[in-house]
Scaffold this active site. Sequence first.
Site, PDB file in Angstrom:
ATOM      1  N   ARG A   1      -1.725  63.772  13.275  1.00  0.00           N
ATOM      2  CA  ARG A   1      -0.300  63.714  12.988  1.00  0.00           C
ATOM      3  C   ARG A   1       0.345  65.089  13.174  1.00  0.00           C
ATOM      4  NH1 ARG A   1       2.281  59.686   8.756  1.00  0.00           N
ATOM      5  NH2 ARG A   1       4.419  59.932   9.418  1.00  0.00           N
TER       6      ARG A   1
ATOM      7  N   ARG B   1       9.491  48.044  -8.615  1.00  0.00           N
ATOM      8  CA  ARG B   1       8.155  48.499  -8.183  1.00  0.00           C
ATOM      9  C   ARG B   1       7.884  48.206  -6.702  1.00  0.00           C
ATOM     10  NH1 ARG B   1       6.774  46.494 -13.248  1.00  0.00           N
ATOM     11  NH2 ARG B   1       6.527  48.182 -14.744  1.00  0.00           N
TER      12      ARG B   1
ATOM     13  N   HIS C   1       7.916  72.303  15.631  1.00  0.00           N
ATOM     14  CA  HIS C   1       8.437  72.197  14.272  1.00  0.00           C
ATOM     15  C   HIS C   1       8.068  73.379  13.390  1.00  0.00           C
ATOM     16  CE1 HIS C   1       9.505  68.232  15.505  1.00  0.00           C
ATOM     17  NE2 HIS C   1       9.917  67.859  14.309  1.00  0.00           N
TER      18      HIS C   1
ATOM     19  N   GLU D   1      13.246  65.049  20.122  1.00  0.00           N
ATOM     20  CA  GLU D   1      11.992  64.416  19.692  1.00  0.00           C
ATOM     21  C   GLU D   1      11.348  63.652  20.852  1.00  0.00           C
ATOM     22  OE1 GLU D   1      10.546  64.920  16.865  1.00  0.00           O
ATOM     23  OE2 GLU D   1      12.107  65.545  15.455  1.00  0.00           O
TER      24      GLU D   1
ATOM     25  N   ASN E   1       4.067  67.868  15.274  1.00  0.00           N
ATOM     26  CA  ASN E   1       4.800  69.021  14.791  1.00  0.00           C
ATOM     27  C   ASN E   1       5.008  70.086  15.844  1.00  0.00           C
ATOM     28  OD1 ASN E   1       5.728  68.828  12.087  1.00  0.00           O
ATOM     29  ND2 ASN E   1       3.584  68.423  11.596  1.00  0.00           N
TER      30      ASN E   1
ATOM     31  N   LYS F   1       4.224  57.851  18.251  1.00  0.00           N
ATOM     32  CA  LYS F   1       4.329  58.051  16.805  1.00  0.00           C
ATOM     33  C   LYS F   1       3.604  56.902  16.085  1.00  0.00           C
ATOM     34  CE  LYS F   1       6.498  59.524  12.823  1.00  0.00           C
ATOM     35  NZ  LYS F   1       7.581  60.130  12.095  1.00  0.00           N
TER      36      LYS F   1
ATOM     37  N   GLU G   1      -1.014  61.814   7.071  1.00  0.00           N
ATOM     38  CA  GLU G   1      -0.992  63.232   7.421  1.00  0.00           C
ATOM     39  C   GLU G   1      -2.357  63.870   7.541  1.00  0.00           C
ATOM     40  OE1 GLU G   1       1.658  65.592   7.413  1.00  0.00           O
ATOM     41  OE2 GLU G   1       3.267  64.244   6.833  1.00  0.00           O
TER      42      GLU G   1
ATOM     43  N   HIS H   1      11.313  74.250  12.109  1.00  0.00           N
ATOM     44  CA  HIS H   1      11.631  73.977  10.707  1.00  0.00           C
ATOM     45  C   HIS H   1      12.121  75.218   9.988  1.00  0.00           C
ATOM     46  CE1 HIS H   1       9.412  69.984   9.855  1.00  0.00           C
ATOM     47  NE2 HIS H   1      10.702  69.820   9.990  1.00  0.00           N
TER      48      HIS H   1
ATOM     49  N   HIS I   1      18.527  68.905  13.265  1.00  0.00           N
ATOM     50  CA  HIS I   1      17.081  69.018  13.357  1.00  0.00           C
ATOM     51  C   HIS I   1      16.624  69.201  14.807  1.00  0.00           C
ATOM     52  CE1 HIS I   1      12.887  68.200  12.428  1.00  0.00           C
ATOM     53  NE2 HIS I   1      12.879  67.231  13.333  1.00  0.00           N
TER      54      HIS I   1
ATOM     55  N   LYS J   1       7.506  57.194   5.865  1.00  0.00           N
ATOM     56  CA  LYS J   1       7.834  58.305   4.966  1.00  0.00           C
ATOM     57  C   LYS J   1       9.258  58.140   4.494  1.00  0.00           C
ATOM     58  CE  LYS J   1       6.325  62.208   7.245  1.00  0.00           C
ATOM     59  NZ  LYS J   1       6.414  63.665   7.284  1.00  0.00           N
TER      60      LYS J   1
HETATM   61  N1  LIG Z   1      11.047  60.011   7.407  1.00  0.00           N
HETATM   62  C1  LIG Z   1      10.745  60.749   8.434  1.00  0.00           C
HETATM   63  O1  LIG Z   1       9.640  60.735   8.931  1.00  0.00           O
HETATM   64  C2  LIG Z   1      11.789  61.566   9.027  1.00  0.00           C
HETATM   65  C3  LIG Z   1      11.579  62.203  10.251  1.00  0.00           C
HETATM   66  C4  LIG Z   1      12.585  62.952  10.811  1.00  0.00           C
HETATM   67  C5  LIG Z   1      13.796  63.096  10.168  1.00  0.00           C
HETATM   68  N2  LIG Z   1      13.989  62.496   8.971  1.00  0.00           N
HETATM   69  C6  LIG Z   1      15.243  62.596   8.253  1.00  0.00           C
HETATM   70  O2  LIG Z   1      16.263  62.003   9.031  1.00  0.00           O
HETATM   71  C7  LIG Z   1      17.490  62.552   8.663  1.00  0.00           C
HETATM   72  C8  LIG Z   1      18.314  62.820   9.889  1.00  0.00           C
HETATM   73  O3  LIG Z   1      18.544  61.599  10.522  1.00  0.00           O
HETATM   74  P1  LIG Z   1      19.638  61.446  11.668  1.00  0.00           P
HETATM   75  O4  LIG Z   1      19.491  62.526  12.631  1.00  0.00           O
HETATM   76  O5  LIG Z   1      19.512  60.092  12.149  1.00  0.00           O
HETATM   77  O6  LIG Z   1      21.005  61.725  10.943  1.00  0.00           O
HETATM   78  P2  LIG Z   1      21.996  60.787  10.096  1.00  0.00           P
HETATM   79  O7  LIG Z   1      21.328  59.656   9.507  1.00  0.00           O
HETATM   80  O8  LIG Z   1      22.723  61.707   9.204  1.00  0.00           O
HETATM   81  O9  LIG Z   1      22.988  60.275  11.207  1.00  0.00           O
HETATM   82  C9  LIG Z   1      23.760  61.176  11.916  1.00  0.00           C
HETATM   83  C10 LIG Z   1      25.229  60.784  11.958  1.00  0.00           C
HETATM   84  O10 LIG Z   1      25.419  59.768  12.916  1.00  0.00           O
HETATM   85  C11 LIG Z   1      26.092  58.653  12.348  1.00  0.00           C
HETATM   86  N3  LIG Z   1      25.531  57.492  13.018  1.00  0.00           N
HETATM   87  C12 LIG Z   1      24.296  57.035  12.906  1.00  0.00           C
HETATM   88  N4  LIG Z   1      24.117  56.038  13.769  1.00  0.00           N
HETATM   89  C13 LIG Z   1      25.277  55.879  14.427  1.00  0.00           C
HETATM   90  C14 LIG Z   1      25.693  54.994  15.454  1.00  0.00           C
HETATM   91  N5  LIG Z   1      24.868  54.125  15.999  1.00  0.00           N
HETATM   92  N6  LIG Z   1      26.959  55.085  15.884  1.00  0.00           N
HETATM   93  C15 LIG Z   1      27.816  55.993  15.356  1.00  0.00           C
HETATM   94  N7  LIG Z   1      27.458  56.861  14.410  1.00  0.00           N
HETATM   95  C16 LIG Z   1      26.188  56.786  13.951  1.00  0.00           C
HETATM   96  C17 LIG Z   1      25.799  58.733  10.894  1.00  0.00           C
HETATM   97  O11 LIG Z   1      26.803  58.104  10.160  1.00  0.00           O
HETATM   98  C18 LIG Z   1      25.752  60.219  10.661  1.00  0.00           C
HETATM   99  O12 LIG Z   1      27.071  60.724  10.481  1.00  0.00           O
HETATM  100  C19 LIG Z   1      17.179  63.792   7.871  1.00  0.00           C
HETATM  101  O13 LIG Z   1      17.485  63.557   6.541  1.00  0.00           O
HETATM  102  C20 LIG Z   1      15.693  63.974   8.050  1.00  0.00           C
HETATM  103  O14 LIG Z   1      15.092  64.566   6.927  1.00  0.00           O
HETATM  104  C21 LIG Z   1      13.000  61.733   8.392  1.00  0.00           C
HETATM  105 ZN   LIG Z   2      11.153  66.139  13.923  1.00  0.00          ZN
END
Ligand SMILES: NC(=O)c1ccc[n+]([C@@H]2O[C@H](COP(=O)([O-])OP(=O)(O)OC[C@H]3O[C@@H](n4cnc5c(N)ncnc54)[C@H](O)[C@@H]3O)[C@@H](O)[C@H]2O)c1
Ligand SMILES: [Zn+2]
Length: 1589
Positions: A282, A142, A289, A206, A286, A268, A278, A293, A305, A164
Amino acid sequence: MSKFTEQPEPSVEKISVLHEESIIIGFHLTEYMIRDIILNIPASTYALITDSNLASIYLENISIRFKNIASKLFLSKGNNAVPPRFISYVIPPGEQSKNRNTKAEIEDFLLSQTCTRDTCIIAFGGGVIGDLVGFVAATFMRGVPVVQVPTTLLAMVDSSIGGKTAVDTPHGKNLIGAFWQPKRIFMDLIYLESLPERQFINGMAEVIKTAAINNESSFILLENGVASIRDAVLNPKKDVPFQGATLETRTPAQSLLLTVIRHAAEFKANVVTNDERESGLRGLLNFGHSIGHAIEAILYEVLLHGECISVGMVREAELARSLGHLNQVAVGRLVRCLESYGLPISLDDKKIKKLVGNRQCSVDEIMEFMKVDKKNIGGKKRIVILSGIGKTLEQKATFVPDPPIRKVLSPAVSIIPVTSSSNLPNHVTMTTPGSKSISNRALVLSALATGTCRLKGLLHSDDTQVMLVALQNLGGAKFEWEDNGETLVVKGGGGNLKVPDKEIYLGNAGTASRFLTTVCTLVSAMSKTETRKTTIITGNSRMKQRPIGPLVDALRENDSQILYLENEGCLPLEIAPLGLRGGVINLSASISSQYVSSILLSAPYANEPVTLSLTGGQVISQPYIDMTIAVMDSFGIKVERLDGNVYRIPKGCYKNPSEYIIEADASSATYPLAIAAITGITCTLPNIGSASLQGDAAFAVKVLQPMGCTVTQTATSTTVKGPPIGSLRPLPQIDMETMTDAFLTASVLAAVASNNDAGECITRITGIANQRVKECDRIAAMVNELSKFGVTASELPDGIQIHGAKIQSLKSPEKGVKCYDDHRIAMSFSVLGCVVSNGTIIREKKCVEKTWPNWWDDLESKLGIQFDGLEIESEQDLLLTKNEIKVSKDKSLLFVGMRGVGKSILGKIAANFLNFQLIDFDKYFETTLSITLHDFVEKHGWAAFREKEFEIISSLLQAYPSGYVISCGGGIVENPNSRDLLKAYIREKGIVIHVVRDIKEVEEYLNRLNKDTARPKYGEAFLDVWNRREGWYKECSNYEYLSTTSNDDPSMWHHEETNFIRFLKFITGSDTNQINIEQKNKTFFVCLMYSDISSELQHIPTITHGADAIELRVDSLSNNSNTESFVDYVLKQFTLLRRSSSLPIIFTVRSQGQGGKFPDTQEKEMFFLLAQALKWGCEYVDIEICWSHDLISNLIKNKGHTKIIASWHDVMGTVKWDSEEIRRHYRTSEEYGDIIKLVCRAGSIIDNFKLQEFIGSLKTRTKPIITINMGVEGQLSRVLNEFLTPVTHPLLPSKSAPGQLSVSEIHQALHLIGQLPKKNFYLFGTPISHSVSPVIHNTGFGVLGLPHHYDLFESENIDDVKPILQDSQFGGASVTIPHKISIMKYLDHISEHAKLIGAVNTVIVEIDSNGNRKLLGDNTDWLGIYHSVKPLVRIDSTSSGLVIGAGGTSRAAIYALHQLGVSTIYVYNRTLAKITDLVTHFPTCGLVPLTSLSQTFSQSPQIIISTIPGTSVMEFPDEIFQFDKGVIVEMAYRPRRTNLLKKGEEKGWIGIEGVQVLIEQGIHQFKKWTGKTAPRNIIEENVLKKYNE
Ligand SMILES: NC(=O)c1ccc[n+]([C@@H]2O[C@H](COP(=O)([O-])OP(=O)(O)OC[C@H]3O[C@@H](n4cnc5c(N)ncnc54)[C@H](O)[C@@H]3O)[C@@H](O)[C@H]2O)c1
Ligand SMILES: [Zn+2]
């Protein structure tokens, strides 16, 4: 141990989120973090979850440090304290892991480790880890505390903040999740150093976004700090251990990086704090986006992204601009900033194209996806509207209706014509984009001047932007925008420049680099607090190659201290702040006038008055020097020009005029003026007039006025009033040499200049030859595009001639105007579009960006011309996906090749088959010139002959463009003109077939023919001639055919003909012999791995049992002859194979790297071979996708009807079916291929299940796919693969891949695993005990490994079969007398053939699309006859046939004859009544009843079919055998040799035995039941055995 030396106490910055300082930023934070967590988030277990990429770099280090620190901290607490436990779990990287399964996996791990509520989870990784692990923490017990350690830039500035969390589901991304705030977020920027560059760039999107919406100063840091920020991450300094941990060791680049990341994170955090769940605020995050998106949703597998939202930001900024909220300056800054970090700014970006391939992102799709945006309210879209850099229109997203969004997204525009009801303004006053040269000069001068100046009409380009920023950094002036970006307010600094605190980055702005070099020498060291002692100017890599030497030389000679930091003569430069000495400066001015202008502009600020003396002969571009002097004059400094090229510049300070209007770019100015001219409105341009030095400025007076416009000009303004619509006058002759760029504008006006009472309305424009070498050949492009409007225009050597048309007669170009990526074409045709009554589409609207980025906005909002956004298929897109038509079927077909190869015979066959007329070139030549070739050459010589030959072939092609087969003379390729003609013919989709034959055979043949005097002799060795011509033949033909039949042996021509017709059918597309991809049953191809197939031909019929295609493994072929080239050898092998089997051929050259034998280093040779396969008309060609894109796409362009199998093999066995890599290969294969082939290696049976999951995950798959796992463990994948499974056969020497199975083995395996249930087949009828049908079908089932069985079911009464038909195991039946008609009542439907014949002999079980079982009645009797006869006869319009007997079988016989094209069918029977029945049944089949055979036939029959019992004693009179070499078909099969057969063969006819027809029929029946081709040779063997028993 050095790896684990203790980290220094880091200097950190904290950001508060939700009122707690939980975000911690710094460098080298590991130990700090561990201490902080242990002390402040007490737990008994700390569980770190990360992915394998990160684990391999960081996990060991963290784990050891954790244990050390934990024990130290707890040691100090006393003996009883137990240090907390550190455990970790590693998951595969990437978005694929962000799902419920992985979440469960992590939870299971935690439970197995007996983790309780007393656990703290550390999410160590990018956004994927953050979202997934955050969600685990939210629900585990939980909810347990979570610490986020973001390791990607994106995660730092975005996903880690806000709480999130989520996982993806097959229905969409992030659909299941929770809000769960982390206790701490540690942003250790050192982790970014290991991040792949693309991931870093991704995160920058971003960062830039956040600055763009709320923080202009941060945005400026980003704009100017590109090099530092990139370096801090991608090339970090490592001067000291733990560099950056403390402020002392932190580099400026690191500090800058930290600042921009902090800004983004702060914003942020701020939004989250004020607005956790949201809502409005917030929504600002976007920006980019809404559109981004949608793009992401479509391309998520390929694009990241950040890349999607980068494109989204540009589009949304353009939207804001089109709505009038954002100026072009801001759009330009945003675009440049994104670009400078390597982000894409449109989907046309090269890198994006490479990733995305052929996938489209249509406007409709994007709009559709935007509909589901969370921000929308009730279908209305909400988008963040930027109102400036760092500002938004509202503190939330703004409602925007669809039409403007659609317009912005659309790649093309459709201009709505002006009508009387259009709301055109009467009088428009507008400024057009400023002149680039004047903009740059005015910027420098106003900055160096004293006082405030309002610069109007400044051009917004890269150059001016860079200049502005540089001047700002030099502390030279203050800038502010007014009037929505139309006015730049400059507060001049009077020339007080300081050393900037960082280097000045100029990108690729050439003018700026030249002008600023001298400006930088003006800097004088003013205060001691300055950190830097010199000014550095630098640029991008292109800039670092552009010369600046002569300028630097001149300045150095004048005592300036300038160092080249990299390459001699180029930027970057380091300039000491010594001020400019002045006095005499010598400058070599023959390279660039910009050097001269550079010194002139800065000269007044030198310590002594400057005398600038230009050396080095010819001074280039004097007008630009004059321009500089004129602008200086406007700012209060007068330059004196002495004799020769010497200028004297007084000392002084520029004085800012209160307003300075930058003159418009004169070429751009022509467009609004032309719109006034064509629509009849008045247009005033206040920033260009008669005083302009630009040539194009004369457009109004020299072009528009004589065309009938009223032109009023002052020194600085121009007003044009157009005549009423439709009354422009042509200009008979105008030389536009001084205003060449304006010719396009003039041309579109000339197109509607039709007001000339005196007659012709022709405008001739000359003096514009240079326009052929601009963005495109503009003259040709103009002629071409005008013709699409129905306007006649033609090219002149140095100009264009246009026939003015009445406006009413203009057509709308069907597919729109093509712009050739040329801004001037787009803008001029938008002028014409104003009056074209059905609207005008301009295809590539973006190309205006080069000089007038907001042209479309201005066209609408200022000039009042409306347009719609629109999307039309781009021509490029058609390239790879659509099967480009390579040839046109109707065009005349040409044969080339050496004498004696068989061109004439093949020509005849082709003419016959295509229904074309044949022209033999040599004969044609002789008849038209009334002289033999021999005599002609004798008389005029070879050269004259070749010329005449060219003349005649050109006129032939003109006179007979379609419907002819032309067999050319052998030497046609000797004349270069003729070669060009043939090549052009191919380009215009004509077919030129090069016929080849073994060259030795040809030589022998010709030698034997030496009596032939009709044709001229070569006069040189035959082989020499061939060697010379061979290459020419190849380049002048698009197909090649190897004829293997010697001219002496006509009996072999039958085979040759079959083979050649197959080739013709393929290249013309009338029957490509390829597998129908719609069919449901599995298909196979057998791989031939021979080094020479000629000795194996007898096995081909057996080896191919059950196969649907044959693969020729070209890499395993090897020729032992050293006289023949490999390519010639391959052609022979290919031809042998094509002649020995009717199955389609797959041409494969497998490289060593992909598991074959072809050397990996011979890429060119491989593609040459593949290109030959296309020329040979091979049905399938396998292309490995690992080769270079250009070679592949070039090849594909020529594929014609050949289908491409785009293949990829993981020979090393390292790639998994659930990896991103395999998806990438899938996408590449999909882009290139008509068929996708992916082969991995199985380590265990699980890999086969993974493969199936992979197939299941391909959402919208339109192309067939072959997926296989190699190795024994992968055999299951071969059993389950659906389309074209590669198979082996016991007779083959070796398998082409480990684990390969035979067709029979695959069928057996399928049966055992329940995928191929046993079915029962029957023969219904009586008497049937002697039937050979069970032998036919059971042999077939047995050989192919099918589990089915065929039995006799003898019965008089049709009702007896009913229970069998209803049995679910019933697979199908043959039907014979007496049930052929009565069975129909039990069937669900009857095929057309069976209906027409009136009898059913085959029952087929079908499963319809709803899964319902249906019984179909069909007839294969006629097919047996048809296919037995077809290869043996040539039917024409006069052919006739004779059917003996009028019972049930005669119906099938008549129908078969009719289908064969026989027009007269005699039917003989003793009783006329039965014939009459037939005549009524087949009213249109040309039946002629006969009651006696002894008579003279008006057309003697060519085919006789007997349907009476074989035991009949009937007499067959000689009359029926009058035809020479006809064919007899005996339908009775007992006895085997009937009287009719015997008699016919005596007469020289070809006889077909009843049993042969029966087998043929059975093979078709078998195919209809099983989808498989029956093993004919074994069936024949077994049937004959049974027959002879
Ligand atoms: N929660 C939110 O508010 C929010 C906002 C934006 C995006 N997201 C989510 O984030 C995700 C994308 O995240 P991301 O872009 O970080 O991608 P990711 O987590 O897939 O990382 C990208 C790649 O880089 C590698 N990597 C990460 N850090 C590294 C480092 N320091 N050195 C070497 N390799 C490294 C990872 O292994 C992966 O292969 C999506 O799923 C998206 O939906 C969430
Ligand atoms: Zn974004």
